[in-house]
Design a protein around this motif. Structure first.
Motif, PDB file in Angstrom:
ATOM      1  N   MET A 124       1.160  -1.240  -0.105  1.00  0.00           N
ATOM      2  CA  MET A 124       0.075  -0.197  -0.398  1.00  0.00           C
ATOM      3  C   MET A 124       0.807   1.472   0.006  1.00  0.00           C
ATOM      4  O   MET A 124       0.341   2.300  -0.682  1.00  0.00           O
ATOM      5  N   ALA A 125       1.994   1.381   0.748  1.00  0.00           N
ATOM      6  CA  ALA A 125       3.077   2.151   0.481  1.00  0.00           C
ATOM      7  C   ALA A 125       3.660   3.029  -0.530  1.00  0.00           C
ATOM      8  O   ALA A 125       3.718   3.348  -1.002  1.00  0.00           O
ATOM      9  N   ASP A 126       4.093   1.755  -1.073  1.00  0.00           N
ATOM     10  CA  ASP A 126       4.574   1.757  -2.602  1.00  0.00           C
ATOM     11  C   ASP A 126       3.132   2.440  -3.626  1.00  0.00           C
ATOM     12  O   ASP A 126       3.625   2.753  -4.420  1.00  0.00           O
ATOM     13  N   GLU A 170      -6.475  -5.146  -5.409  1.00  0.00           N
ATOM     14  CA  GLU A 170      -7.791  -4.446  -5.821  1.00  0.00           C
ATOM     15  C   GLU A 170      -7.923  -4.052  -4.464  1.00  0.00           C
ATOM     16  O   GLU A 170      -8.584  -2.764  -4.040  1.00  0.00           O
ATOM     17  N   GLU A 171      -8.664  -4.693  -3.340  1.00  0.00           N
ATOM     18  CA  GLU A 171      -9.404  -4.378  -2.095  1.00  0.00           C
ATOM     19  C   GLU A 171      -7.660  -3.195  -1.111  1.00  0.00           C
ATOM     20  O   GLU A 171      -8.438  -2.017  -1.140  1.00  0.00           O
ATOM     21  N   LEU A 172      -7.149  -3.653  -1.313  1.00  0.00           N
ATOM     22  CA  LEU A 172      -5.818  -2.722  -0.608  1.00  0.00           C
ATOM     23  C   LEU A 172      -6.063  -1.225  -1.487  1.00  0.00           C
ATOM     24  O   LEU A 172      -5.994  -0.559  -1.112  1.00  0.00           O
ATOM     25  N   GLU A 173      -5.815  -1.480  -2.731  1.00  0.00           N
ATOM     26  CA  GLU A 173      -5.505  -0.748  -3.815  1.00  0.00           C
ATOM     27  C   GLU A 173      -6.551   0.243  -3.482  1.00  0.00           C
ATOM     28  O   GLU A 173      -6.783   1.889  -3.042  1.00  0.00           O
ATOM     29  N   LEU A 232      -8.270   0.722  -0.302  1.00  0.00           N
ATOM     30  CA  LEU A 232      -7.945   1.100   0.215  1.00  0.00           C
ATOM     31  C   LEU A 232      -7.278   2.635   0.668  1.00  0.00           C
ATOM     32  O   LEU A 232      -7.609   3.456   1.312  1.00  0.00           O
ATOM     33  N   THR A 233      -6.568   2.043  -0.531  1.00  0.00           N
ATOM     34  CA  THR A 233      -4.988   2.944  -0.170  1.00  0.00           C
ATOM     35  C   THR A 233      -5.883   4.434  -1.029  1.00  0.00           C
ATOM     36  O   THR A 233      -5.562   5.488  -0.246  1.00  0.00           O
ATOM     37  N   ARG A 234      -6.425   4.300  -1.865  1.00  0.00           N
ATOM     38  CA  ARG A 234      -6.791   5.453  -2.676  1.00  0.00           C
ATOM     39  C   ARG A 234      -7.927   6.770  -1.449  1.00  0.00           C
ATOM     40  O   ARG A 234      -7.613   7.528  -1.832  1.00  0.00           O
ATOM     41  N   GLY A 255      -6.084   8.531   0.544  1.00  0.00           N
ATOM     42  CA  GLY A 255      -5.236   9.224   0.246  1.00  0.00           C
ATOM     43  C   GLY A 255      -6.684  10.861  -0.381  1.00  0.00           C
ATOM     44  O   GLY A 255      -6.322  12.210   0.354  1.00  0.00           O
ATOM     45  N   GLU A 256      -8.261  10.210  -0.288  1.00  0.00           N
ATOM     46  CA  GLU A 256      -8.366  10.974  -0.412  1.00  0.00           C
ATOM     47  C   GLU A 256      -9.098  11.525   0.571  1.00  0.00           C
ATOM     48  O   GLU A 256      -9.294  13.252   1.142  1.00  0.00           O
ATOM     49  N   ARG A 257      -9.412  11.093   1.712  1.00  0.00           N
ATOM     50  CA  ARG A 257      -9.675  11.085   3.088  1.00  0.00           C
ATOM     51  C   ARG A 257      -8.655  12.294   3.230  1.00  0.00           C
ATOM     52  O   ARG A 257      -8.703  13.765   4.057  1.00  0.00           O
TER      53      ARG A 257
END
Length: 473
Positions: free
Chosen positions: A221-223, A441-444, A446-448, A451-453
Motif C-alpha cells: 500500500m505504501a508503494d 484491488e481491495e488494498l488499492e 483502501l489506499t485511494r 488518500g482522498e480523506r
C-alpha cells in the motif's frame, strides 16, 4: 587441452575460422574436415566445431598463421557454393557435440539360417513341450482350445530409489550442490538443510507458504500510494528491448560462451516445453533487476535475481499448472503462461524493495520484447544474468545448475520460431490482480480512500487557518 578463442565468418563459397593461438609452431597444426565436422589441434589447443552444413577439402582451402598477432586463419570451402551457414556467431552451438544418431528400430535378433534342421520340427516342438512346467502346459492347452484366459494390465513399477537425495536444476541433472548449505550464508534458499531431500511437491508447498509469510500489505500500500519513483522506473526503456539491426556479441561475451559446458541434451518434447516456461521466470527476474537498477547491476542484484526465480530459491521450476491429459500443447496456452507469471509476480510483490503490480506488468512486457529479439538477444540477457551470479560468493551455484545450461540450450536447441510464438503469447496475456491471491484491488481501493480523506483533511485545515487569520484592514 585448451579451447582457443575463435570466431567464424563466411562469404559466398567459404567459411573462415579465425583462431587465436599465440606462441605455437604453425608446422605442428593438424586440421581435419569430415563433412560438417571441423577439428583443429595444435598443442596445447584443440578445437572441434559442428557446422550446420558440409564442407570439403580442396585446393581453395587454406590455413595461414600470423606470428605477430597470434591468429591462425583457416579458410574452408563450402560443399554447396552459395549455401548460407546459419548461427556462426552462436559459439556454444558450434562447440556442442554432434547429436547422437538414433538407434535402428529393427529386430534385436538376427536370423542366421532359416532352413530347418535335420530333425523334424514337429519332434523338436514335442520335446520342448514336455519340458514345460505345469503352468505353461495349461496355457498351451488353453490356447489350443481357445479358452479366454483372464488378462490384466500390469501395474507400472515404482522407480527404484537408492538414495534420499532428490535431483534438481536443469533437466534434473544435479545433486549435491546444497549438502553444506548450513555452513553458507545463502539467504535465498527457502528449503534450508532439506534442499537435497525435498520432493518436488514439498518444494512447491514450502515456496508458496514462504511467499504468503513474506507478503506485507502495508509495504504494498505504501508503494502504491507513493509511486513517483516506481513510475520513473516504468518509463525507462531497456536497451535490449529495442530492435537491433547490427547485432554482434562483444569479446567478453564470446569468452564467456567459450567457457560454457559442452553437453548434448537429449530433451523430450515435454521437457522442451517446460524449459521455455522456466526461461520466462529467468527473463522476468533479469528484467526486474535491470529495470530497477537501470541496467547497472548493484551488489544486491544477485540476491534480487535469485529471489525472484522460483527455480533458484525453492528449486521449483515451471510448469506451475497441471499438465493437460494429452501432454503439453504445441502452442503456449494462456492458462499455463498465467500460472508462470503468477509465480513471478508473487515473488516480485513479496520480497524486493519495489513492490508494484504495474512494475511487474512492465517487466512482463520486457520479457516479450526480449523474446521477439530471438535467440541472440535471449542469450545476451542470460549471459548478463550469469555475470551477476558468478560474481557472488554464494549465488554462483544457481549459475552452475541452471544458467550455464540454459545458455547452451538457448543457442543450440531453442527455436527462433518458438521464441516468437512465445513472445506473442506473453505480450497478449492478460494478467489479473486476483491471480496472486492477495486482494490487491481491495488494498488499492483502501489506499485511494485514505488518500482522498487526507486531501479533504488538508483542505479543511487550510480553511480553518484562513478563518483564524485577522481580517484585512
Amino acid at each position: 587441452m585448451i579451447t582457443p578463442r575463435f570466431s567464424c565468418s563466411q562469404n559466398e563459397n567459404s567459411v573462415v575460422v579465425s583462431v587465436y593461438c599465440p606462441s605455437v609452431r604453425a608446422s605442428d597444426v593438424e586440421i581435419n574436415v569430415d563433412e560438417s565436422l571441423f577439428t583443429l589441434h595444435i598443442n596445447p589447443y584443440y578445437l572441434r566445431l559442428n557446422f550446420p552444413h558440409p564442407l570439403q577439402e580442396d585446393d581453395e582451402a587454406s590455413a595461414q598463421y600470423d606470428p605477430g598477432s597470434g591468429f591462425l586463419t583457416v579458410t574452408l570451402t563450402k560443399a554447396v557454393p552459395g549455401q548460407p551457414f546459419e548461427d556462426l556467431d552462436l559459439l556454444a552451438k558450434l562447440l556442442a557435440p554432434r547429436p547422437s544418431e538414433s538407434r535402428s528400430q529393427g529386430p534385436l535378433i538376427e536370423v542366421l539360417d532359416s532352413q530347418a534342421p535335420e530333425e523334424s520340427v514337429e519332434d523338436d516342438l514335442i520335446a520342448q513341450t514336455e519340458n514345460l512346467s505345469l503352468e505353461r502346459n495349461e496355457i498351451l492347452e488353453a490356447a489350443e482350445n481357445d479358452w479366454q484366459l483372464k488378462q490384466e494390465v500390469p501395474e507400472p513399477l515404482s522407480s527404484l530409489k537408492t538414495t534420499t537425495q532428490e535431483r534438481y536444476g536443469f533437466l534434473d541433472m544435479y545433486t549435491g550442490y546444497f549438502q553444506h548449505v548450513g555452513h553458507t550464508e545463502n539467504e535465498v534458499n527457502e528449503l534450508g538443510a532439506d534442499a537435497e531431500t525435498c520432493s518436488p511437491a514439498e518444494r512447491r508447498t514450502r515456496r508458496v507458504r514462504h511467499e504468503d509469510g513474506k507478503w506485507d500489505e502495508e509495504h504494498y500500500m505504501a508503494d502504491f500510494a507513493d509511486d513517483d519513483y516506481i513510475q520513473e522506473l516504468i518509463r525507462w526503456t531497456h536497451p535490449h528491448t529495442v530492435a537491433q539491426t547490427d547485432f554482434a556479441y562483444t569479446e567478453e561475451e564470446n569468452l564467456v560462451m567459450l567457457r560454457l559446458p559442452r553437453k548434448e541434451y537429449l530433451v523430450t518434447a515435454s521437457q522442451t516445453h517446460h524449459l521455455y516456461l522456466t526461461l520466462l521466470t529467468l527473463l522476468f527476474a533479469y528484467a526486474y533487476d535491470s529495470r530497477t537498477t537501470q541496467h547497472d547491476p548493484t551488489p544486491e542484484s544477485g540476491w534480487t535475481i535469485s529471489t525472484l526465480v522460483p527455480a533458484f530459491a525453492a528449486l521449483d521450476p515451471a510448469p506451475y499448472s497441471p499438465p493437460p491429459p494429452d501432454g503439453p500443447p504445441a502452442t503456449f496456452a494462456p492458462s499455463e503462461l498465467a500460472a508462470v507469471f503468477t509465480a513471478s509476480y508473487r515473488r516480485a510483490l513479496a520480497f524486493p524493495l519495489f513492490r508494484s503490480f504495474a512494475l511487474a506488468e512492465r517487466c512482463r512486457a520486457d520479457v516479450a520484447a526480449v523474446l521477439r529479439g530471438g535467440r541472440r538477444v535471449v542469450v545476451r540477457c542470460l549471459l548478463e544474468l550469469k555475470r551477476v551470479l558468478d560474481r557472488h560468493d554464494v549465488y554462483y551455484v544457481y549459475s552452475k545448475i541452471w544458467v550455464d545450461d540454459f545458455c547452451v540450450w538457448a543457442q543450440a536447441l531453442a527455436s527462433d520460431d518458438a521464441l516468437l510464438r512465445l513472445a506473442a503469447a506473453v505480450g497478449a496475456l492478460r494478467m489479473e490482480k486476483r491471480f496472486v491471491g492477495w486482494d490487491l484491488e481491495e488494498l488499492e481501493g483502501l489506499t485511494r480512500a485514505d488518500g482522498e480523506r487526507a486531501d479533504d483533511s488538508d483542505d479543511e485545515s487550510e480553511d480553518e487557518v484562513e478563518r483564524m487569520l485577522p481580517a484585512p484592514l
